[in-house]
Design an enzyme around this catalytic site. Structure first.
Site, PDB file in Angstrom:
ATOM      1  N   GLN A   1       0.820  -1.212   0.000  1.00  0.00           N
ATOM      2  CA  GLN A   1       0.000   0.000   0.000  1.00  0.00           C
ATOM      3  C   GLN A   1       0.853   1.260   0.000  1.00  0.00           C
ATOM      4  O   GLN A   1       0.452   2.289  -0.537  1.00  0.00           O
ATOM      5  CB  GLN A   1      -0.933  -0.009   1.209  1.00  0.00           C
TER       6      GLN A   1
ATOM      7  N   HIS B   1       1.447   3.351  -3.203  1.00  0.00           N
ATOM      8  CA  HIS B   1       0.481   4.298  -3.753  1.00  0.00           C
ATOM      9  C   HIS B   1       1.090   5.673  -3.943  1.00  0.00           C
ATOM     10  O   HIS B   1       0.790   6.369  -4.917  1.00  0.00           O
ATOM     11  CB  HIS B   1      -0.735   4.414  -2.827  1.00  0.00           C
TER      12      HIS B   1
ATOM     13  N   GLU C   1      -7.700   4.106   7.226  1.00  0.00           N
ATOM     14  CA  GLU C   1      -8.545   3.765   6.076  1.00  0.00           C
ATOM     15  C   GLU C   1      -8.660   2.245   5.911  1.00  0.00           C
ATOM     16  O   GLU C   1      -9.747   1.692   5.855  1.00  0.00           O
ATOM     17  CB  GLU C   1      -7.934   4.384   4.818  1.00  0.00           C
ATOM     18  N   HIS C   2      -7.531   1.577   5.808  1.00  0.00           N
ATOM     19  CA  HIS C   2      -7.502   0.113   5.674  1.00  0.00           C
ATOM     20  C   HIS C   2      -6.905  -0.493   6.938  1.00  0.00           C
ATOM     21  O   HIS C   2      -5.863  -0.031   7.411  1.00  0.00           O
ATOM     22  CB  HIS C   2      -6.618  -0.334   4.500  1.00  0.00           C
TER      23      HIS C   2
ATOM     24  N   ASP D   1      -9.114  -3.520  -2.723  1.00  0.00           N
ATOM     25  CA  ASP D   1      -8.825  -2.447  -3.675  1.00  0.00           C
ATOM     26  C   ASP D   1      -9.282  -2.791  -5.087  1.00  0.00           C
ATOM     27  O   ASP D   1      -9.730  -1.913  -5.835  1.00  0.00           O
ATOM     28  CB  ASP D   1      -7.315  -2.173  -3.720  1.00  0.00           C
TER      29      ASP D   1
ATOM     30  N   HIS E   1     -45.843  30.532  13.047  1.00  0.00           N
ATOM     31  CA  HIS E   1     -45.927  29.075  13.028  1.00  0.00           C
ATOM     32  C   HIS E   1     -47.203  28.607  13.722  1.00  0.00           C
ATOM     33  O   HIS E   1     -47.906  27.710  13.240  1.00  0.00           O
ATOM     34  CB  HIS E   1     -44.711  28.464  13.754  1.00  0.00           C
TER      35      HIS E   1
END
Length: 435
Positions: free
Chosen positions: A250, A253, A318-319, A352, A412
């Protein structure tokens, strides 16, 4: 108490980098708002070396991209999209419209209405990340979105055939070969040639994520999905090689992608760090992965699984790859994560690319308050009400009038009072509480 055997860049340094990105993006979006297509074209030239009079791909160009792929390539893309579609359809089936009579003559309901127009960003400047097309376009179409435009940057000086194929096969209505902030700004703000959308989706680099953040409110967004984050939670049931592989897999990336090991085994921690150094000598993407590991990699040693859960929830990654004796302990106790990958047999790459869950997930601790992209993100749950009888209108009106007057809202209250007078036959004075 948790110990950091390896630390990453300080939060202060990260904040300083974020400020620079924020200022740059603000100026770019203002330029696009003021000058439209002209600004988009100049930015595409500047950042991607890519110049066209119209960034929308023609049917002929799309067919040409499809023709460059092998039959196996097309089959593999269709397989991945089928998995995403299958899971999304199950999610959609779980979302129901409702209508209930809550009191005699009082009917309340909600409908789940798809957003009308989506702009999907598919990253691809460094790698042709066709999987993002599956995750965004397929899921939006399952939700019932009638118009989906996609933008992906050129790859090596032209539209990436695999990305174009994935966008087309997923069901994109319009495909643009356009990247970066200029793509996000054009879809959100609209230009002379690019239709404005109602919602932006898809991951991207820090500049893309910041552009979405600044445009939120003018358009909807899926979530803040910036550079990829990975947390590996492991114990001595696995070895350093598999942990190192999952971290570096990862980290490739991009140079700002955090990769963190959380373990209760010091031996595993040190074995993993050694394996990372070994793998960085042979990994084809080592240049990027090494920078990410150097600046954003961490190794954290905990005393117990309970402490690992606490630290993991604070990181809110995230992961989260869990490789322990009892992965379900983390499923049952963790609350802050984008997606969990439970057991050594699965991994983040499966999620992914192909397994079927969505890979657009929250970053930068956004997992504390949102999950990832799914069918529900494309649906607006909109309520409605009916009052079926005179008696019901007068009854609810009396309560409403008194509550309005408690707040000092006489106008109202009169909305309620007029119903009490007409449908209940009671003489209620203007702007006073019904008795």
């Amino acid at each position: 108490m948790a110990q950091w055997l390896k630390t990453s860049m300080t939060q202060g340094d990260r904040d300083e980098a974020d400020l620079k990105v924020r200022a740059t993006v603000e100026q770019l979006l203002l330029d696009i708002k003021v000058r439209g297509d002209k600004a988009v074209r100049e930015l595409s030239n500047k950042f991607d070396g890519w110049d066209r009079s119209d960034y929308r791909l023609t049917d002929k160009e799309i067919r040409a991209c499809l023709a460059e792929l092998s039959a196996r390539d097309i089959e593999d893309i269709k397989f991945a999209q089928a998995q995403v579609r299958n899971f999304a359809e199950h999610q959609r089936a779980a979302i129901k419209d409702i209508e209930v009579e809550t009191l005699p003559g009082i009917v309340l309901g909600h409908k789940n209405i798809p957003v009308n127009a989506i702009g999907s960003y598919v990253p691809g400047g460094k790698y042709p990340m066709l999987a993002s097309a599956h995750m965004s376009v397929v899921t939006a179409k399952v939700a019932g979105v009638p118009f989906v435009a996609t933008c992906a940057p050129p790859f090596e000086g032209r539209p990436a055939p695999a990305i174009v194929a994935a966008q087309h096969l997923a069901g994109a209505d319009v495909i643009y070969a356009l990247g970066g902030v200029q793509a996000i700004g054009a879809m959100a703000l609209g230009t002379e040639t690019i239709r404005a959308v109602d919602m932006l989706i898809g991951p991207g680099n820090a500049y893309v994520a910041e552009a979405k953040r600044q445009l939120y409110g003018r358009v909807g967004i899926d979530l803040f999905a910036g550079p990829t984050e990975t947390l590996v939670i492991a114990d001595d049931t696995v070895d350093g090689e598999i942990c190192a592989t999952d971290l570096l897999g990862q980290a490739e990336h991009g140079p700002t992608s955090p990769a963190v090991l959380l373990t209760n085994s010091e031996k595993l921690a040190r074995d993993t760090m050694a394996e990372i150094e070994r793998l960085l000598t042979i990994l084809p993407t080592a240049k990027v992965a090494r920078q990410a590991w150097q600046d954003f990699g961490e190794v954290i040693l905990c005393e117990s699984e309970e402490e690992m859960v606490k630290v993991a929830d604070d990181i809110a990654s995230e992961h989260v790859q869990v490789m322990t004796r009892d992965p379900d302990y983390f499923l049952n106790n963790m609350t802050n994560y984008g997606a969990l990958f439970l057991g050594a047999r699965t991994n983040v790459a499966f999620g992914d690319k192909v397994i079927g869950t969505n890979h657009t997930l929250p970053t930068k601790k956004a997992a504390r308050y949102t999950g990832g992209l799914w069918v529900g993100k494309f649906l607006k749950t909109c309520t409605y009400q009916r009052v079926l009888t005179d008696e019901a209108s007068a009854m609810i009106g009396e309560y409403c009038s008194r509550l309005c007057m408690l707040e000092g809202f006489s106008g109202h209250a009169e909305q309620a009072n007029i119903r009490v007078r007409r449908y209940g036959g009671k003489n209620v004075p203007y702007a006073t509480a019904a008795e």
